[in-house]
Design a protein around this motif. Structure first.
Motif, PDB file in Angstrom:
ATOM      1  N   LEU A  15      60.927  94.391 -24.830  1.00 38.88           N
ATOM      2  CA  LEU A  15      62.072  95.208 -24.426  1.00 38.88           C
ATOM      3  C   LEU A  15      62.503  94.793 -23.033  1.00 38.88           C
ATOM      4  O   LEU A  15      61.764  94.960 -22.075  1.00 38.88           O
ATOM      5  CB  LEU A  15      61.689  96.686 -24.426  1.00 38.88           C
ATOM      6  CG  LEU A  15      61.218  97.224 -25.761  1.00 38.88           C
ATOM      7  CD1 LEU A  15      60.494  98.542 -25.569  1.00 38.88           C
ATOM      8  CD2 LEU A  15      62.381  97.375 -26.686  1.00 38.88           C
ATOM      9  N   LYS A  16      63.693  94.254 -22.912  1.00 35.45           N
ATOM     10  CA  LYS A  16      64.167  93.761 -21.624  1.00 35.45           C
ATOM     11  C   LYS A  16      65.038  94.823 -20.956  1.00 35.45           C
ATOM     12  O   LYS A  16      66.091  95.166 -21.466  1.00 35.45           O
ATOM     13  CB  LYS A  16      64.945  92.477 -21.822  1.00 35.45           C
ATOM     14  CG  LYS A  16      64.093  91.378 -22.410  1.00 35.45           C
ATOM     15  CD  LYS A  16      64.882  90.121 -22.635  1.00 35.45           C
ATOM     16  CE  LYS A  16      63.972  89.070 -23.235  1.00 35.45           C
ATOM     17  NZ  LYS A  16      64.684  87.854 -23.556  1.00 35.45           N
ATOM     18  N   PRO A  17      64.581  95.343 -19.811  1.00 38.58           N
ATOM     19  CA  PRO A  17      65.329  96.411 -19.136  1.00 38.58           C
ATOM     20  C   PRO A  17      66.711  95.998 -18.645  1.00 38.58           C
ATOM     21  O   PRO A  17      67.540  96.841 -18.380  1.00 38.58           O
ATOM     22  CB  PRO A  17      64.441  96.776 -17.950  1.00 38.58           C
ATOM     23  CG  PRO A  17      63.112  96.184 -18.224  1.00 38.58           C
ATOM     24  CD  PRO A  17      63.327  95.038 -19.150  1.00 38.58           C
ATOM     25  N   ASP A  18      66.976  94.702 -18.524  1.00 39.01           N
ATOM     26  CA  ASP A  18      68.257  94.252 -17.987  1.00 39.01           C
ATOM     27  C   ASP A  18      69.258  93.857 -19.065  1.00 39.01           C
ATOM     28  O   ASP A  18      70.324  93.344 -18.773  1.00 39.01           O
ATOM     29  CB  ASP A  18      68.053  93.093 -17.018  1.00 39.01           C
ATOM     30  CG  ASP A  18      67.365  91.903 -17.668  1.00 39.01           C
ATOM     31  OD1 ASP A  18      66.786  92.062 -18.765  1.00 39.01           O
ATOM     32  OD2 ASP A  18      67.409  90.815 -17.081  1.00 39.01           O
ATOM     33  N   CYS A  20      71.244  95.450 -22.509  1.00 39.78           N
ATOM     34  CA  CYS A  20      71.500  96.670 -23.292  1.00 39.78           C
ATOM     35  C   CYS A  20      71.181  96.438 -24.763  1.00 39.78           C
ATOM     36  O   CYS A  20      71.623  95.455 -25.358  1.00 39.78           O
ATOM     37  CB  CYS A  20      72.956  97.101 -23.153  1.00 39.78           C
ATOM     38  SG  CYS A  20      73.322  97.783 -21.530  1.00 39.78           S
ATOM     39  N   HIS A  21      70.397  97.312 -25.348  1.00 41.84           N
ATOM     40  CA  HIS A  21      70.139  97.303 -26.784  1.00 41.84           C
ATOM     41  C   HIS A  21      69.616  98.675 -27.207  1.00 41.84           C
ATOM     42  O   HIS A  21      69.131  99.442 -26.392  1.00 41.84           O
ATOM     43  CB  HIS A  21      69.159  96.187 -27.179  1.00 41.84           C
ATOM     44  CG  HIS A  21      67.741  96.447 -26.752  1.00 41.84           C
ATOM     45  ND1 HIS A  21      67.267  96.120 -25.516  1.00 41.84           N
ATOM     46  CD2 HIS A  21      66.706  97.022 -27.401  1.00 41.84           C
ATOM     47  CE1 HIS A  21      66.000  96.472 -25.423  1.00 41.84           C
ATOM     48  NE2 HIS A  21      65.639  97.021 -26.550  1.00 41.84           N
ATOM     49  N   ASP A  22      69.739  98.955 -28.503  1.00 45.20           N
ATOM     50  CA  ASP A  22      69.241 100.203 -29.085  1.00 45.20           C
ATOM     51  C   ASP A  22      68.211  99.887 -30.154  1.00 45.20           C
ATOM     52  O   ASP A  22      68.315  98.892 -30.867  1.00 45.20           O
ATOM     53  CB  ASP A  22      70.368 101.014 -29.732  1.00 45.20           C
ATOM     54  CG  ASP A  22      71.246 101.702 -28.712  1.00 45.20           C
ATOM     55  OD1 ASP A  22      70.717 102.164 -27.701  1.00 45.20           O
ATOM     56  OD2 ASP A  22      72.468 101.773 -28.950  1.00 45.20           O
ATOM     57  N   ASN A  23      67.220 100.747 -30.283  1.00 44.14           N
ATOM     58  CA  ASN A  23      66.199 100.609 -31.306  1.00 44.14           C
ATOM     59  C   ASN A  23      65.945 102.007 -31.855  1.00 44.14           C
ATOM     60  O   ASN A  23      65.686 102.942 -31.096  1.00 44.14           O
ATOM     61  CB  ASN A  23      64.923 100.030 -30.691  1.00 44.14           C
ATOM     62  CG  ASN A  23      63.813  99.879 -31.687  1.00 44.14           C
ATOM     63  OD1 ASN A  23      63.423 100.832 -32.353  1.00 44.14           O
ATOM     64  ND2 ASN A  23      63.287  98.678 -31.785  1.00 44.14           N
ATOM     65  N   THR A  43      66.412 102.849 -25.876  1.00 44.02           N
ATOM     66  CA  THR A  43      67.556 102.101 -25.374  1.00 44.02           C
ATOM     67  C   THR A  43      67.226 101.525 -24.009  1.00 44.02           C
ATOM     68  O   THR A  43      66.567 102.191 -23.214  1.00 44.02           O
ATOM     69  CB  THR A  43      68.763 103.044 -25.291  1.00 44.02           C
ATOM     70  OG1 THR A  43      69.696 102.757 -26.256  1.00 44.02           O
ATOM     71  CG2 THR A  43      69.418 103.094 -24.011  1.00 44.02           C
ATOM     72  N   SER A  44      67.649 100.308 -23.761  1.00 44.47           N
ATOM     73  CA  SER A  44      67.530  99.787 -22.408  1.00 44.47           C
ATOM     74  C   SER A  44      68.847 100.057 -21.698  1.00 44.47           C
ATOM     75  O   SER A  44      69.915  99.888 -22.276  1.00 44.47           O
ATOM     76  CB  SER A  44      67.182  98.301 -22.402  1.00 44.47           C
ATOM     77  OG  SER A  44      68.148  97.572 -23.085  1.00 44.47           O
ATOM     78  N   VAL A  45      68.744 100.522 -20.483  1.00 43.41           N
ATOM     79  CA  VAL A  45      69.922 100.883 -19.704  1.00 43.41           C
ATOM     80  C   VAL A  45      70.033  99.850 -18.584  1.00 43.41           C
ATOM     81  O   VAL A  45      69.427  99.996 -17.525  1.00 43.41           O
ATOM     82  CB  VAL A  45      69.795 102.318 -19.145  1.00 43.41           C
ATOM     83  CG1 VAL A  45      71.069 102.733 -18.430  1.00 43.41           C
ATOM     84  CG2 VAL A  45      69.455 103.293 -20.264  1.00 43.41           C
ATOM     85  N   ALA A  46      70.769  98.784 -18.858  1.00 46.22           N
ATOM     86  CA  ALA A  46      70.838  97.643 -17.947  1.00 46.22           C
ATOM     87  C   ALA A  46      71.218  98.024 -16.516  1.00 46.22           C
ATOM     88  O   ALA A  46      70.560  97.571 -15.574  1.00 46.22           O
ATOM     89  CB  ALA A  46      71.774  96.584 -18.501  1.00 46.22           C
ATOM     90  N   VAL A  51      64.120 101.331 -19.431  1.00 42.79           N
ATOM     91  CA  VAL A  51      64.065 101.506 -20.877  1.00 42.79           C
ATOM     92  C   VAL A  51      63.696 102.961 -21.109  1.00 42.79           C
ATOM     93  O   VAL A  51      62.661 103.436 -20.647  1.00 42.79           O
ATOM     94  CB  VAL A  51      63.037 100.566 -21.540  1.00 42.79           C
ATOM     95  CG1 VAL A  51      62.999 100.800 -23.036  1.00 42.79           C
ATOM     96  CG2 VAL A  51      63.346  99.106 -21.240  1.00 42.79           C
ATOM     97  N   LEU A  52      64.587 103.685 -21.799  1.00 42.15           N
ATOM     98  CA  LEU A  52      64.400 105.107 -22.063  1.00 42.15           C
ATOM     99  C   LEU A  52      64.264 105.331 -23.552  1.00 42.15           C
ATOM    100  O   LEU A  52      64.865 104.616 -24.350  1.00 42.15           O
ATOM    101  CB  LEU A  52      65.595 105.910 -21.541  1.00 42.15           C
ATOM    102  CG  LEU A  52      65.935 105.741 -20.076  1.00 42.15           C
ATOM    103  CD1 LEU A  52      67.195 106.528 -19.744  1.00 42.15           C
ATOM    104  CD2 LEU A  52      64.784 106.176 -19.188  1.00 42.15           C
ATOM    105  N   SER A  53      63.503 106.347 -23.923  1.00 40.06           N
ATOM    106  CA  SER A  53      63.324 106.678 -25.328  1.00 40.06           C
ATOM    107  C   SER A  53      63.470 108.181 -25.507  1.00 40.06           C
ATOM    108  O   SER A  53      62.841 108.959 -24.788  1.00 40.06           O
ATOM    109  CB  SER A  53      61.937 106.232 -25.786  1.00 40.06           C
ATOM    110  OG  SER A  53      61.799 106.376 -27.170  1.00 40.06           O
ATOM    111  N   LEU A  54      64.317 108.580 -26.441  1.00 37.13           N
ATOM    112  CA  LEU A  54      64.359 109.985 -26.842  1.00 37.13           C
ATOM    113  C   LEU A  54      63.181 110.186 -27.782  1.00 37.13           C
ATOM    114  O   LEU A  54      62.912 109.345 -28.637  1.00 37.13           O
ATOM    115  CB  LEU A  54      65.664 110.313 -27.546  1.00 37.13           C
ATOM    116  CG  LEU A  54      66.910 110.206 -26.667  1.00 37.13           C
ATOM    117  CD1 LEU A  54      68.158 110.477 -27.502  1.00 37.13           C
ATOM    118  CD2 LEU A  54      66.826 111.173 -25.501  1.00 37.13           C
TER     119      LEU A  54
END
Length: 109
Positions: A15-18, A20-23, A43-46, A51-54
């Motif tokens: 998971l790259k923090p820089d 943007c992507h959703d999983n 989701t990573s928030v560039a 990287v945040l996860s609900l």
């Protein structure tokens, strides 16, 4: 709850923090080796480099700043041992919504 994943652990898990992507994978969350919940969306928030996860977690682990681990990767089930290809990603429970303005101002109206 919102989980803030440890950047170094997230990077090792791919998971790259820089970027943007959703999983939408459902990954097991543990505290002291005991399953306590699962992720719903990661989701990573560039712009934040985060990287945040609900997630849904047991009530006793839902307090902000609680340390948890996310078992990132395919595993056979909620109570079985993770596959060797899984990564343990350290995370910290944060308030939800994550953004202070959204928590305070949106709800005021």
């Amino acid at each position: 709850m919102t989980l803030e994943l440890e950047p170094g652990d997230a990077l090792v898990a791919g998971l790259k923090p820089d970027v943007c992507h959703d999983n939408y994978g459902r990954y097991r969350i543990e505290r002291h080796g005991t399953p306590i919940g699962f992720t719903v969306q990661t989701t990573s928030v560039a712009p934040l480099g985060s990287v945040l996860s609900l997630a849904l977690v047991d009530a006793e682990a839902a307090q902000p700043r609680t340390a948890v681990e996310v078992v990132w990767g395919e595993h056979p089930g909620p109570t079985d041992a993770p596959e060797p290809t899984c990564h343990s990603v350290r995370a910290t429970v944060q308030p939800s919504p994550y953004d202070h303005y959204a928590r305070t101002r949106y709800r005021a109206h």
